[in-house]
Scaffold this active site. Sequence first.
Site, mmCIF file in Angstrom:
data_model
loop_
_atom_site.group_PDB
_atom_site.id
_atom_site.type_symbol
_atom_site.label_atom_id
_atom_site.label_comp_id
_atom_site.label_asym_id
_atom_site.label_seq_id
_atom_site.Cartn_x
_atom_site.Cartn_y
_atom_site.Cartn_z
ATOM 1 N N SER A 6 0.975 -1.304 -0.179
ATOM 2 C CA SER A 6 -0.010 -0.075 0.034
ATOM 3 C C SER A 6 0.969 1.288 -0.085
ATOM 4 O O SER A 6 0.382 2.215 -0.475
ATOM 5 C CB SER A 6 -0.835 0.006 1.052
ATOM 6 O OG SER A 6 -1.452 -1.102 1.502
ATOM 7 N N GLU A 14 -0.605 -1.577 14.344
ATOM 8 C CA GLU A 14 -0.126 -0.340 14.073
ATOM 9 C C GLU A 14 0.517 0.325 15.327
ATOM 10 O O GLU A 14 1.337 0.921 15.222
ATOM 11 C CB GLU A 14 -1.093 0.393 13.707
ATOM 12 C CG GLU A 14 -1.602 0.257 12.295
ATOM 13 C CD GLU A 14 -2.715 -0.995 11.991
ATOM 14 O OE1 GLU A 14 -2.925 -1.477 13.239
ATOM 15 O OE2 GLU A 14 -2.914 -1.441 11.026
ATOM 16 N N PHE A 34 -5.603 4.165 10.245
ATOM 17 C CA PHE A 34 -5.125 3.317 11.414
ATOM 18 C C PHE A 34 -4.007 3.870 12.215
ATOM 19 O O PHE A 34 -4.182 3.801 13.480
ATOM 20 C CB PHE A 34 -4.565 1.719 11.036
ATOM 21 C CG PHE A 34 -5.752 1.277 9.732
ATOM 22 C CD1 PHE A 34 -6.840 1.343 10.002
ATOM 23 C CD2 PHE A 34 -5.177 0.916 8.582
ATOM 24 C CE1 PHE A 34 -7.789 0.588 9.140
ATOM 25 C CE2 PHE A 34 -5.760 0.089 7.732
ATOM 26 C CZ PHE A 34 -7.267 0.351 7.971
HETATM 27 C C1 LIG Z 1 -6.046 -1.792 11.656
HETATM 28 C C2 LIG Z 1 -6.073 -2.384 10.457
HETATM 29 N N1 LIG Z 1 -4.820 -2.397 9.857
HETATM 30 C C3 LIG Z 1 -4.685 -2.388 8.535
HETATM 31 C C4 LIG Z 1 -5.840 -3.122 7.592
HETATM 32 C C5 LIG Z 1 -5.416 -3.231 6.018
HETATM 33 N N2 LIG Z 1 -5.975 -4.505 5.686
HETATM 34 C C6 LIG Z 1 -6.910 -5.021 5.152
HETATM 35 S S1 LIG Z 1 -6.941 -6.498 4.779
HETATM 36 C C7 LIG Z 1 -5.457 -7.016 5.345
HETATM 37 C C8 LIG Z 1 -4.527 -8.142 5.429
HETATM 38 C C9 LIG Z 1 -5.470 -9.004 6.323
HETATM 39 O O1 LIG Z 1 -4.882 -10.410 6.330
HETATM 40 P P1 LIG Z 1 -5.771 -11.607 6.852
HETATM 41 O O2 LIG Z 1 -6.113 -11.043 8.297
HETATM 42 O O3 LIG Z 1 -4.914 -12.809 6.841
HETATM 43 O O4 LIG Z 1 -7.082 -11.753 6.235
HETATM 44 P P2 LIG Z 1 -7.381 -12.695 4.693
HETATM 45 O O5 LIG Z 1 -6.232 -13.312 4.406
HETATM 46 O O6 LIG Z 1 -8.232 -13.480 5.336
HETATM 47 O O7 LIG Z 1 -7.984 -11.974 3.868
HETATM 48 C C10 LIG Z 1 -4.780 -5.649 5.859
HETATM 49 C C11 LIG Z 1 -3.401 -5.395 6.469
HETATM 50 C C12 LIG Z 1 -6.968 -2.986 8.378
HETATM 51 N N3 LIG Z 1 -8.058 -3.066 7.660
HETATM 52 N N4 LIG Z 1 -7.201 -2.568 9.663
#
Ligand SMILES: Cc1ncc(C[n+]2csc(CCOP(=O)(O)OP(=O)(O)O)c2C)c(N)n1
Lengths: 316, 282
Positions: free
Chosen positions: A35, A56, A81
């Site tokens: 990102s 974070e 965040f």
């Molecule tokens: C507090 C926060 N930090 C960062 C994000 C950005 N973000 C959205 S999805 C994601 C990755 C999520 O990975 P995972 O929990 O393994 O989900 P999946 O593999 O099931 O999509 C991130 C970092 C967020 N939504 N919320």
Amino acid sequence: MEYGKANLDIFAETLLELASANRDILVVTSDSRGSGKLGPFGDALPHQHIEVGIAEQNLVGVAAGLASTGKQVFAVSPACFLTARALEQIKNDVAYSDNRVRVIGISAGVSYGALGATHHSLHDYAALRAINNIDIVAPADNFETRAAVRAAIEYPRPLYLRFGKRPMLNLHAPDTNFEIGRAITIREGSDVTFVAIGEAVAPAALAADQLADDGISTRVISMHTLKPFDEAALLAAAADTRALITVEEHSVGGGLGERCASLLMEHRLFPAFKIVGFPDEYMATGSQAEIFAHYGISPDGLALTARTLLQSEPTR
Amino acid sequence: MQAHEMLLKSVAYRRSVLKMIKTSQAGHTGGSLSCLDILNVLYNYVMNVSPENFHDPNRDRYIQSKGHSVEALYAVLADKGFFPEDDLQTLNQYQSHYIGHPTRKVNGVEQNTGALGHGLSLAVGTALAAKLDQRSYRVFTLLGDGELAEGSSWEASMTAVHYKLDNLTVIIDRNRLQITAGTEDVNRLEPLHAKFMAFGYAVHQCDGNDIVGLMHTFDHLPFAPGKPSLILANTTKGKGISFMEDTVKWHHRVPTDAEYEIATRELDAQEAELKAVNSGVR
Ligand SMILES: Cc1ncc(C[n+]2csc(CCOP(=O)(O)OP(=O)(O)O)c2C)c(N)n1
Ligand SMILES: [Mg+2]
């Protein structure tokens, strides 16, 4: 005026360039490397990139610890965040303890417009303005972004930088002087002034073009630094033009507009005045441009606000 | 509901997810496909919740902590009749209530989520209220594995165990990927099972993309009296579409026309196979 790149791209390019020549420059991410367009940075300088996972608070705390040893640390994560969840780490571990982290809020404001309020940062100016010992910069275009990232390296206080991810209009000549804390007047004018910050400057500049067609002379100020604030630039605008309009990609509470209002009051200056930003309501969603237009942060919207405000104010 | 019918629903939900994402040109493809079978079993087999009882204080609650996989939730809620499926064509458009994360503006959604690391605390509070009021409803929450880096999930876990919330079920979508890379490369999680055990959960592991296995696992809830239950659901990110499976870039990629076409054909084949098995042709 022409479109340049996204400020995010300029940030990532500039940081890679600077860090290639200085191994004390570190980037810390929270699953935000992609990102932050920092893929090339991590590939080129793997030992200058630290990843803490989706955490974070941990990101800011670790960055503060690294910075305490004299390293130049850029903590990079979405503004929403970083400045909400990690606010206490920013307040205590960065600002209060004076660890000079560069807190980088990417995809700020309503850059993630359609993802909803969890992903908007409408509060970051207000929250960080009320924290002692951290400064706030929101560059308007590629030029300001490059200059701000360069200036951040030796900057003597903790610093927050925020910007978005869409291509931005180029607003400045390359020989413009940029200094943190010093506003840039993009266009001189004698009827009305737009005092704008960050990605809300471009629509203000375009509105000034429209107003010129109606014979209205508009000053446009890029107030890229919210803290420390360039009081002289605002006071001069209040003396020279009879209406002031502040424009920000932020809540109308606690941001640029209220900063300007308080300063004008203290100086007993009462120009016609309007704060343009986001009201206290369930936010409209859509693209950044759609949300801007919805709340009047658009060339048409701002030109209309200026005409209406001038009509309400008799000529001096 | 019968397993066979649910297997067909999973194919339909996958179609719906891909169509939504293709139309709106945005979405979290991989994570929606990985958790879809879990949502299918929750809404069609486990939970007592429907449009008819959604305002009943005794309904079961589902809180999606990994809010970014909202497309999976929308597909299931539409099928349950919470809103017309056609509404989803407005996903992410200007002023549509169907945005890129769950919001209570959409019928059937319990909590606004999207910032990771919030759902478990919300679920703990909701489950605790049931204990206080001696109500029988149960609370389910779904977390991503990358999401577990957020310390708040572990704080909430301690509260859940402390208050003996055996009406709470935490499901981990263990697909081993997050945005940047594999979870173990980004920020090591293992040994995950031992961590959850040490925190005091009653833990079951299962294949989170196996409908029958999931039904069987949920049949055993609560796994132990006086303990919150945790299902470590081993899943495949991008499940069901060959070229999306277990691939980092499909976290939030939108299929091209050609990719969409291939994906649709793969789903057609899965559906035909299921129907053939059921009619005894094979
Ligand atoms: C507090 C926060 N930090 C960062 C994000 C950005 N973000 C959205 S999805 C994601 C990755 C999520 O990975 P995972 O929990 O393994 O989900 P999946 O593999 O099931 O999509 C991130 C970092 C967020 N939504 N919320
Ligand atoms: Mg994952």
